[in-house]
Structure formats: structure tokens, C-alpha cells
Design an enzyme around this catalytic site. Structure first.
Site, PDB file in Angstrom:
ATOM      1  N   ASP A 283       0.815  -1.214   0.000  1.00  0.00           N
ATOM      2  CA  ASP A 283       0.000   0.000   0.000  1.00  0.00           C
ATOM      3  C   ASP A 283       0.851   1.267   0.000  1.00  0.00           C
ATOM      4  O   ASP A 283       2.040   1.246   0.331  1.00  0.00           O
ATOM      5  CB  ASP A 283      -0.893   0.025   1.252  1.00  0.00           C
TER       6      ASP A 283
ATOM      7  N   HIS B 151       3.830  -2.215   3.019  1.00  0.00           N
ATOM      8  CA  HIS B 151       3.795  -0.864   2.469  1.00  0.00           C
ATOM      9  C   HIS B 151       5.071  -0.628   1.667  1.00  0.00           C
ATOM     10  O   HIS B 151       6.158  -1.015   2.098  1.00  0.00           O
ATOM     11  CB  HIS B 151       3.650   0.170   3.591  1.00  0.00           C
TER      12      HIS B 151
END
Length: 284
Positions: free
Chosen positions: A55, A200
Site C-alpha cells: 500500500d 507498504h
């Protein structure tokens, strides 16, 4: 009788709430955007396949090195990009797509989608989709709501744009943990067949932890896929990971409550622990 989309979503959420007490494991796919009007159904996952997802990119420092490391090892993954960062780092977004990775919509600037107006939700989805198409020539199939926070309205608006809503079942918490060894250990201890792993692409510790994660998944016999590859490997059906984190609740199927405990409540809105809203850095 012809059902309207919002009526179908409401009915499905009610059915899922009723199903929460059944002996299922957890659900990593938000089903409201996946199931209405289709013949798909939910099942347990026997396949040793996991989805690897990242993400909050793209950024100037770590997204591309992460993508290049994955590419060098022949590993597939999905990157959920923020529209604002696509606009700021167009070359990175374009290169990640060119390497063959799946790109998904993670909103424009990371709001809680349940706390903004319908018009703003539409803007968050549409502007990010526009940038994905314009910059990377991608029409995303999947949306991941910031913080994992969604409700029936968010699911319906994403579905209207051709996107299924994807959550996760293994949270690396890489944004909060500076030690790469602890990140890799957390992921490898929690992974189960059918898992969706959340990382991430904006942190040095994630890049540093990634080789150990990939080595560990390989040693455990897992095949690593993008979200679409994960779904195809499971026969086009949403998987039921065996060990979802405790904060799964809301309009998704809950894990079976342990003996002697109460089944958690099923509210109409879900919010899950995830990285705080990313702020622009000096380099960005």
C-alpha cells in the site's frame, strides 16, 4: 422483481452478519462488491497460495526498489497506489506497471472513506482511476480502502466502477516496526493458505525485510501471487484464510469464536488498524 444494487448490498450484508456465527475462518475479501449478481461463493482455501500486497506508493525512494527486487525473483504482487502519489511520481508508477505488477486503487489521499461525503468518495475513486489509466495505462480491478474502513456505500461505489474491495489477513505492521527481522517473523508466523499479506512500499525496513519474507514463504511451500492471481488460484472464489487478525469485524465473515467466548458484534461499518495517513515528505 428487480433488485437495485444498494438493495442487493444491504441484503448481502444482512446475510453475512447472520453467517458470522457459522464455523468459517476469516475473510480477506470484502464480499459486498464481489458477490451480488454473481455465482461466486465463499469456501475454505486448501491451496498453499498467498497474495502479496503493498500500500501507499508510489514514492521516490522504496517503491521501485521493492518492485525490482520482486521482479528479479520472479515474484508477483499487487501495489495499491494513492492517486496523489501517482501524480507526484509518475515515472515510478509507470515503471512498476511495466514490470508486470498489478496496480490497485487505494484512494487519492488516504481518507477514512466512511467519514466523507458520497461526492468525495466518488472523487477519491475516480481521480485515482483516472491517474492509473492516464499514467500507467491500467484499469484497476481492485480497491483497498484506507485503514480497511468501509461500509455498504463504499462497497457499492467501488463495485459500480468495476472494482472489488480487498482487505488483508496478515498485517506486517511494517510502518510501525523499524526492525526488518521482526517484520519478517511476524508475517511468516501469521501466514496461512489463502492469506493476503499487507505491506507498504514506502519504508526502508519493508525493503530490508522482503528477502527474508520471500525466502520464508518459499521454504513453507507457498506460491506468491498478485490479488488476481490469488483469486484465479482459488478457482475464482474469495478465500477464507485460517488465521485472520483479531480486528476483523463488520460486514465480513468472522472467525469462529473460541469455545467459552462471545461472538464479536457485527457493526455496519468496518475500520481496521493500518498505517496513519501518509504525509508528503521533503523529497515528495
Amino acid at each position: 422483481m428487480k433488485w437495485k444494487p444498494i438493495e442487493l448490498t444491504t441484503l448481502l450484508l444482512a446475510l453475512l452478519a447472520l453467517a458470522a456465527a457459522l464455523p468459517h475462518s476469516g475473510l480477506a475479501f470484502a464480499p459486498g462488491s464481489m458477490l451480488p449478481g454473481t455465482k461466486q461463493h465463499l469456501r475454505r482455501s486448501p491451496a498453499r497460495v498467498v497474495a502479496l500486497t503493498f500500500d501507499d506508493g508510489p514514492d521516490a525512494d522504496f517503491t521501485l526498489p521493492i518492485a525490482e527486487l520482486l521482479h528479479s525473483r520472479g515474484v508477483k504482487a499487487a501495489f495499491f497506489f494513492l492517486g496523489r502519489r501517482i501524480a507526484e511520481h509518475q515515472d515510478v508508477a509507470r515503471r512498476v506497471a511495466a514490470l508486470g505488477f498489478e496496480l490497485g486503487n487505494h484512494s487519492y489521499d488516504h481518507p477514512d472513506m466512511t467519514e466523507i461525503s458520497t461526492a468525495e468518495v466518488e472523487h477519491q475513486l475516480d481521480e485515482t482511476n483516472r491517474l492509473l489509466s492516464q499514467v500507467a495505462a491500467v484499469s484497476p480491478r481492485f480497491f483497498r480502502p484506507p485503514y480497511g474502513s468501509f461500509n455498504a456505500r463504499v462497497l457499492t461505489l467501488a463495485e459500480a466502477r468495476g472494482m472489488s474491495t480487498v482487505l488483508w489477513s496478515v498485517d506486517s505492521r511494517d510502518w510501525a516496526e523499524p526492525d526488518p527481522a521482526k517484520i519478517s517473523s511476524r508475517v511468516l508466523a501469521a501466514v496461512r493458505p489463502g492469506a493476503i499479506i499487507l505491506l507498504h512500499s514506502t519504508h526502508p525496513q519493508t525493503l530490508a525485510a522482503l528477502p527474508a519474507i520471500l525466502d520464508g514463504l518459499e521454504a513453507q511451500g507457498y506460491r506468491v501471487e498478485s490479488v488476481s492471481g490469488w483469486l484465479a488460484a482459488l478457482g475464482g472464489q474469495a478465500a477464507m484464510p485460517a488465521a485472520p487478525p483479531r480486528f476483523i469485524e463488520g460486514p465480513v465473515l468472522l472467525p469462529q469464536a473460541p469455545a467459552g467466548t462471545e461472538t464479536p458484534p457485527v457493526p455496519t461499518t468496518q475500520r481496521r488498524a493500518e498505517q496513519p495517513v501518509p504525509q508528503p515528505s521533503a523529497r515528495e
